[in-house]
Design an enzyme around this catalytic site. Sequence first.
Site, PDB file in Angstrom:
ATOM      1  N   THR A   1      38.644  70.116  38.894  1.00 45.11           N
ATOM      2  CA  THR A   1      38.259  68.705  38.900  1.00 45.11           C
ATOM      3  C   THR A   1      37.856  68.312  40.321  1.00 45.11           C
ATOM      4  O   THR A   1      38.276  68.944  41.291  1.00 45.11           O
ATOM      5  CB  THR A   1      39.406  67.806  38.388  1.00 45.11           C
ATOM      6  OG1 THR A   1      40.547  68.010  39.219  1.00 45.11           O
ATOM      7  CG2 THR A   1      39.759  68.134  36.936  1.00 45.11           C
TER       8      THR A   1
ATOM      9  N   SER B   1      38.387  65.820  42.776  1.00 43.77           N
ATOM     10  CA  SER B   1      39.339  65.559  43.872  1.00 43.77           C
ATOM     11  C   SER B   1      40.240  66.756  44.135  1.00 43.77           C
ATOM     12  O   SER B   1      40.542  67.080  45.280  1.00 43.77           O
ATOM     13  CB  SER B   1      40.201  64.336  43.555  1.00 43.77           C
ATOM     14  OG  SER B   1      39.408  63.179  43.572  1.00 43.77           O
ATOM     15  N   CYS B   2      40.662  67.398  43.073  1.00 43.38           N
ATOM     16  CA  CYS B   2      41.577  68.533  43.220  1.00 43.38           C
ATOM     17  C   CYS B   2      40.894  69.704  43.918  1.00 43.38           C
ATOM     18  O   CYS B   2      41.473  70.351  44.785  1.00 43.38           O
ATOM     19  CB  CYS B   2      42.101  68.955  41.854  1.00 43.38           C
ATOM     20  SG  CYS B   2      42.922  67.614  40.962  1.00 43.38           S
ATOM     21  N   SER B   3      39.638  69.953  43.558  1.00 39.22           N
ATOM     22  CA  SER B   3      38.899  71.077  44.127  1.00 39.22           C
ATOM     23  C   SER B   3      38.331  70.786  45.502  1.00 39.22           C
ATOM     24  O   SER B   3      38.232  71.683  46.334  1.00 39.22           O
ATOM     25  CB  SER B   3      37.749  71.473  43.196  1.00 39.22           C
ATOM     26  OG  SER B   3      38.259  72.036  42.010  1.00 39.22           O
TER      27      SER B   3
END
Length: 166
Positions: free
Chosen positions: A58, A60-62
């Site tokens: 995703t 923000s996560c990546s």
Amino acid sequence: MSGLKPGDSFPDDVVFSYIPWTPESADITACGIPQNYPASKEWKDKKVVLFALPGAFTPSCSARHLPGYIEKLAEFKAKGVDIVAVLAYNDPFVMSAWQKANNVKNDDILFLSDPDTKFSKSIGWNMGERCARYALAIDHGKVIYAAKEPGRDVSVSGAEAVLAKL
């Protein structure tokens, strides 16, 4: 339960799922075999940083959460951290592919799956069926840092914030 806080004991029945990194399964199209990861047992005598996020691959996560931990891994090790682990609700195959897509080898960072978001729900740090964004530092079974993001940003659970508390 509403989260964990410094001074709390890490629960003694936590089991995640993961696919250990091996040279044979290093290619992103290779599949390993999911295994249980008895975190409570494995982390009992270690210093651990666990950060959780809503989902692999995703934005923000990546782009903002995982990269800080990859870049600062040596700094965590220099502060005596034995294990850095990332946790998401995704199944172990997705977490393994995310590990490979980010060129993380040799389980330098463990990519753990929280099946059915069981652990995150048990501490009240979930967003529906996904893990909330949070970080824990555990030293020999005791929580020394615990913070859940108040919003969508990566602040209190990011690598810089956790490093500053170790």
